[in-house]
Design an enzyme around this catalytic site. Structure first.
Site, PDB file in Angstrom:
ATOM      1  N   PRO A 586      34.733  26.162  46.885  1.00 20.83           N
ATOM      2  CA  PRO A 586      34.161  26.276  45.547  1.00 20.83           C
ATOM      3  C   PRO A 586      33.761  27.708  45.212  1.00 20.83           C
ATOM      4  O   PRO A 586      33.280  28.441  46.084  1.00 20.83           O
ATOM      5  CB  PRO A 586      32.913  25.384  45.631  1.00 20.83           C
ATOM      6  CG  PRO A 586      32.540  25.404  47.078  1.00 20.83           C
ATOM      7  CD  PRO A 586      33.825  25.553  47.850  1.00 20.83           C
ATOM      8  N   TYR A 628      41.370  33.573  28.296  1.00 22.83           N
ATOM      9  CA  TYR A 628      41.675  32.135  28.344  1.00 22.83           C
ATOM     10  C   TYR A 628      41.231  31.385  27.096  1.00 22.83           C
ATOM     11  O   TYR A 628      41.389  30.173  27.027  1.00 22.83           O
ATOM     12  CB  TYR A 628      40.950  31.466  29.524  1.00 22.83           C
ATOM     13  CG  TYR A 628      41.031  32.200  30.832  1.00 22.83           C
ATOM     14  CD1 TYR A 628      42.247  32.331  31.495  1.00 22.83           C
ATOM     15  CD2 TYR A 628      39.898  32.737  31.422  1.00 22.83           C
ATOM     16  CE1 TYR A 628      42.316  33.002  32.704  1.00 22.83           C
ATOM     17  CE2 TYR A 628      39.958  33.397  32.628  1.00 22.83           C
ATOM     18  CZ  TYR A 628      41.176  33.539  33.264  1.00 22.83           C
ATOM     19  OH  TYR A 628      41.243  34.188  34.457  1.00 22.83           O
ATOM     20  N   CYS A 654      38.844  48.873  22.139  1.00 22.59           N
ATOM     21  CA  CYS A 654      39.889  49.043  21.136  1.00 22.59           C
ATOM     22  C   CYS A 654      41.013  48.037  21.344  1.00 22.59           C
ATOM     23  O   CYS A 654      42.117  48.395  21.777  1.00 22.59           O
ATOM     24  CB  CYS A 654      40.420  50.472  21.175  1.00 22.59           C
ATOM     25  SG  CYS A 654      39.163  51.613  20.643  1.00 22.59           S
ATOM     26  N   GLU A 655      40.732  46.807  21.103  1.00 22.08           N
ATOM     27  CA  GLU A 655      41.685  45.696  21.202  1.00 22.08           C
ATOM     28  C   GLU A 655      41.239  44.642  20.198  1.00 22.08           C
ATOM     29  O   GLU A 655      40.057  44.279  20.182  1.00 22.08           O
ATOM     30  CB  GLU A 655      41.623  45.041  22.597  1.00 22.08           C
ATOM     31  CG  GLU A 655      42.163  45.839  23.737  1.00 22.08           C
ATOM     32  CD  GLU A 655      43.677  45.764  23.871  1.00 22.08           C
ATOM     33  OE1 GLU A 655      44.282  44.810  23.328  1.00 22.08           O
ATOM     34  OE2 GLU A 655      44.242  46.666  24.510  1.00 22.08           O
TER      35      GLU A 655
HETATM   36  N1  LLP Z   1      40.666  28.225  46.150  1.00 24.24           N
HETATM   37  C1  LLP Z   1      41.758  28.760  45.601  1.00 24.24           C
HETATM   38  C2  LLP Z   1      43.016  28.763  46.351  1.00 24.24           C
HETATM   39  C3  LLP Z   1      41.717  29.308  44.317  1.00 24.24           C
HETATM   40  O1  LLP Z   1      42.810  29.823  43.784  1.00 24.24           O
HETATM   41  C4  LLP Z   1      40.488  29.309  43.605  1.00 24.24           C
HETATM   42  C5  LLP Z   1      40.390  29.902  42.275  1.00 24.24           C
HETATM   43  C6  LLP Z   1      39.365  28.742  44.227  1.00 24.24           C
HETATM   44  C7  LLP Z   1      39.494  28.213  45.489  1.00 24.24           C
HETATM   45  C8  LLP Z   1      38.020  28.702  43.550  1.00 24.24           C
HETATM   46  O2  LLP Z   1      38.096  27.863  42.454  1.00 24.24           O
HETATM   47  P1  LLP Z   1      36.777  27.484  41.598  1.00 24.24           P
HETATM   48  O3  LLP Z   1      35.889  26.586  42.447  1.00 24.24           O
HETATM   49  O4  LLP Z   1      36.110  28.719  41.208  1.00 24.24           O
HETATM   50  O5  LLP Z   1      37.307  26.741  40.427  1.00 24.24           O
HETATM   51  N2  LLP Z   1      39.503  33.513  36.351  1.00 24.24           N
HETATM   52  C9  LLP Z   1      39.579  32.114  36.004  1.00 24.24           C
HETATM   53  C10 LLP Z   1      39.551  31.206  37.193  1.00 24.24           C
HETATM   54  C11 LLP Z   1      40.624  31.519  38.216  1.00 24.24           C
HETATM   55  C12 LLP Z   1      40.528  30.673  39.428  1.00 24.24           C
HETATM   56  C13 LLP Z   1      41.373  31.228  40.511  1.00 24.24           C
HETATM   57  N3  LLP Z   1      41.378  30.473  41.718  1.00 24.24           N
HETATM   58  C14 LLP Z   1      38.453  31.777  35.040  1.00 24.24           C
HETATM   59  O6  LLP Z   1      37.677  32.658  34.725  1.00 24.24           O
HETATM   60  O7  LLP Z   1      38.370  30.650  34.541  1.00 24.24           O
END
Ligand code: LLP
Length: 729
Positions: A586, A628, A654-655
């Site tokens: 997580p 997103y 500037c976007e």
């Molecule tokens: N494990 C793997 C293989 C992952 O690719 C990720 C996140 C996680 C764990 C952790 O996931 P979480 O529990 O945070 O959902 N930048 C994007 C989110 C990208 C997530 C990338 N991978 C955002 O701001 O929504």
């Protein structure tokens, strides 16, 4: 059965009486509802007149075998259908030999010589005579002409029933605010219309696991019934299901929204009376209308698509016990956020360490036994890493840089997972030479690379293969990773190929499978499906003893956002995993709601019909809204008095896309006012950049007591901007 005879005069009177009585019934038929009752009146009259114990009259759908109308008096459904079918085969009224009743006479019901159905009368005593058969012939003629009269009315009644039901679906949809209460009201309506003992509707709540609406008059075990419905799959159209064991008198009618097994939007009706083609048509129409109604609810219930005018941003913000207003000042724990903004300047990130640890512990409690590896990519602040590692967390890393940070924060090599879709050989050298606990592999060529590096170091490496389970996660498509078109993971065929030839890789222990289907998961269904696929695959390979389920648990970005709870995930996951060792990765669920981005209003300007509020933070500090379309609540640290205004919050970069939120309702704002962008602890500072030569913001941490704040990472300086430049000679 024996047939006896009776005196002539009685016979005459009898025939006359019967004809008159039937005539009377037919005469009363003028409106559709009475047509529906006519046949049961006729049947009841005949049962009485013949002194029978019961009877049945069944009309079959033209050219088909499905019953169009079933009227039964005192008989089991199955018996009635068998007997009427047998009666239908007779040229004229006859004794019907059968295994159920000592005495049965029956006749076909025909129109213009075409058999439409059958009618029977049954008795335990020997009370049918030759005359009974003659009377039955007289009655049958009356019924034939009654059918001509009734059929049109009957069809009209059915049409009216369908129209009423469709009207009800749309009315209930308007009257009810939540999908749940709408479905419940609909289930109640159907229960009344069908005179049903059970009505069960499954449907997805917006961003939530599947919910069921059940009206259950007889306290039947709905789970068992759902299973029967599922087993009867694929259901292509409304159909009568096999009778559930132990429920001999219960018949089930299931109507699927889409072809296949029971799923969202399906309706099951259970009652003890036979279903007719009219019932099937009705429920098919209702389900089609339900499909439209459910899209309405999904749209209405999605918090982001609520028109901004309806709800003020302060109401929409996920304020809670740690972030809340006191005397019109926004606090995080015991710290007045304005003081941090004044003291450290803006933009600035503020992290709440107490909340981080609470979130970590909540995961432990919901999923006991699972090894938790905090996903460093979501937030790599050194104090957060240190606190989590000290609390017992392992880490999930995706670069040698993240391994470096984790080790600097005290992570033991064995507690580090190194994943990533494109690891360089250099990174593999770094990880393997430091004896990192797990290497997660994402492509077939990587296996040989890992094996070669491990061989060179003369060590064994523990590997988990990342499986792409090909499921569609309920999340923003830009952060879904477990579907077949995503770049992540290995196909099932690749994994089998690698594991079937594992002896070729003498420096690798293949001990785990890894999945991660996406982030901010809106329901538990895809996780469950992915897990089932993975467990099926793992079963064939005894060396696989660990399953890494990745991350994905969602954070609450808006108040009352209908996200599944950790418990819902635990309920979906734990019953399936048995004694397999679980790892979780997580990120967001541990840090998102423990972070706030503070910013200051630089200008307020009117442009076209919009009021732009230009802030000193932009996409360079928090890119999630721009990248997103993600929603992040924005509230003033000290709301001003006065009527709220519709404003668009834009950054200074500037976007054109450097906009945090369009047309949100906020109290009046003036230059110099501070704002808090909430739920910014995950994928915030880690995704910051120096675009436009902007300086990355400081990270201030409020310690575990909730009372002290300190600078954990300083603001960048111009010196940092040019620090990598190679000086001229
Ligand atoms: N494990 C793997 C293989 C992952 O690719 C990720 C996140 C996680 C764990 C952790 O996931 P979480 O529990 O945070 O959902 N930048 C994007 C989110 C990208 C997530 C990338 N991978 C955002 O701001 O929504």
């Amino acid at each position: 059965m024996q047939i006896s005879s009776s005196p002539q005069s009685d016979q005459h009177n009898d025939a006359l009486n019967l004809t008159l009585a039937l005539d009377q019934i037919r005469d009363s038929v003028g409106v559709p509802e009475s047509a529906a009752h006519m046949f049961s009146d006729i049947l009841r009259l005949l049962v009485q007149h013949f002194d029978a114990d019961g009877g049945a009259l069944i009309l079959l759908e033209e050219h088909g075998s499905e019953p169009e109308a079933v009227i039964i008096d005192n008989l089991e459904q199955g018996e009635a259908l068998d007997l009427c079918r047998a009666a239908m085969m007779q040229e004229k009224p006859a004794v019907i030999d059968n295994p159920y009743w000592e005495n049965a006479i029956g006749t076909k019901i025909a129109m213009r010589n075409q058999a439409l159905g059958g009618m029977i009368l049954v008795s335990r005593q020997q009370n049918f005579t030759e005359r009974s058969l003659q009377l039955l012939e007289i009655a049958e003629k009356q019924i034939d002409s009654a059918i001509i009269q009734a059929r049109t009315l009957w069809k009209l009644a059915q049409r009216e029933r369908e129209l009423n039901a469709l009207y009800m679906v749309s009315q209930l949809c308007i009257q009810h605010e939540s999908q749940e209460s709408f479905l419940h009201a609909l289930a109640q309506y159907l229960a009344d219309d069908f005179n049903a003992d059970l009505v069960l509707i499954t449907a997805p709540a917006a961003n939530q696991s599947s919910i069921r609406s059940v009206v259950n008059h007889r306290n039947l075990a709905s789970e068992a019934l759902i299973k029967i419905a599922n087993d009867a799959a694929p259901i292509k159209a409304a159909q009568i299901l096999p009778i559930p064991p132990g429920q001999t008198e219960l018949l089930l009618l299931a109507a699927p929204l889409n072809e296949g097994t029971l799923q969202d939007g399906d309706v099951i009706i259970g009652r003890d009376a036979w279903f007719t083609t009219g019932d099937q048509r009705l429920i098919t129409a209702v389900v089609a209308q339900l499909d439209i109604a459910l899209t309405q609810f999904t749209r209405i219930n999605t918090p982001l698509s609520l028109p901004a005018q309806l709800i003020s941003e302060i109401e929409r913000a996920p304020l809670d016990h740690t972030v809340c207003y006191r005397d019109n000042q926004l606090y995080c724990n015991e710290i007045n956020l304005s003081q941090i903004a004044i003291q450290h300047g803006t933009p600035a990130y503020v992290y709440n360490l107490k909340r981080v640890l609470e979130n970590y512990n909540a995961l432990h409690t919901a999923l006991p036994g699972a090894e938790i590896h905090f996903s460093v990519k979501s937030n790599n602040n050194p104090d957060i890493l240190r606190a989590l590692i000290a609390a017992g967390a392992g880490v999930d890393t995706v670069s040698a840089g993240e391994i470096h940070l984790a080790r600097a924060a005290g992570a033991k090599a064995d507690d580090i997972v190194f994943a990533g879709v494109g690891k360089t050989i250099g990174e593999l050298y770094y990880a393997i030479s430091r004896n990192i606990g797990w290497i997660n592999i994402e492509n077939p060529a990587e296996v040989a690379a890992v094996n070669a590096v491990a061989a060179e170091h003369g060590c064994m490496v523990r590997v988990a293969l990342r499986y792409n389970p090909d499921v569609a996660a309920n999340t923003n498509k830009r952060i879904a990773t477990g579907h077949h078109a995503a770049k992540f993971g290995l196909t099932e065929a690749d994994i089998r190929q690698i594991l079937d030839n594992s002896n070729q890789y003498s420096n690798i222990h293949f001990e785990g499978l890894h999945i991660h289907i996406g982030s901010q998961l809106g329901d538990t269904l895809a996780t469950q499906q992915a897990l089932e696929n993975t467990l099926r695959l793992a079963k064939a390979y005894p060396s696989i003893s660990t399953l890494n389920l990745g991350g994905g648990f969602p954070a609450m970005y808006a108040a009352n956002a209908p996200i599944p709870t950790l418990q819902a995930f635990a309920d979906a996951i734990l019953p399936l995993t048995g004694d397999i060792h679980l790892i979780l990765e997580p990120g967001r669920s541990i840090v998102a709601n423990a972070g706030i981005l503070l910013t200051r209003v630089l200008y307020v300007k009117q442009q076209g019909d919009r009021t732009f509020v230009i802030t000193d933070a932009g996409m360079t500090e928090l890119i999630r809204p721009m990248l997103y379309g993600a929603y992040q609540a924005i509230v003033p640290l000290s709301p001003r008095e006065g009527p709220p205004k519709l404003v668009t919050i834009a950054g200074p970069v500037c976007e054109s896309t450097d906009i945090f939120s369009e047309d949100i309702l906020l109290p009046p704002l003036e230059p110099g006012d501070y704002l808090a962008i909430l739920t910014a602890g995950a994928y915030g500072a880690v995704m910051a950049s120096n675009y436009n030569a902007r300086l990355r913001p400081p990270e201030i941490v409020i310690d575990e007591t909730g009372k002290q704040a300190f600078v954990s990472r300083r603001r960048e300086t111009w010196h940092d901007l040019s620090i990598r430049d190679v000086p001229e000679d």
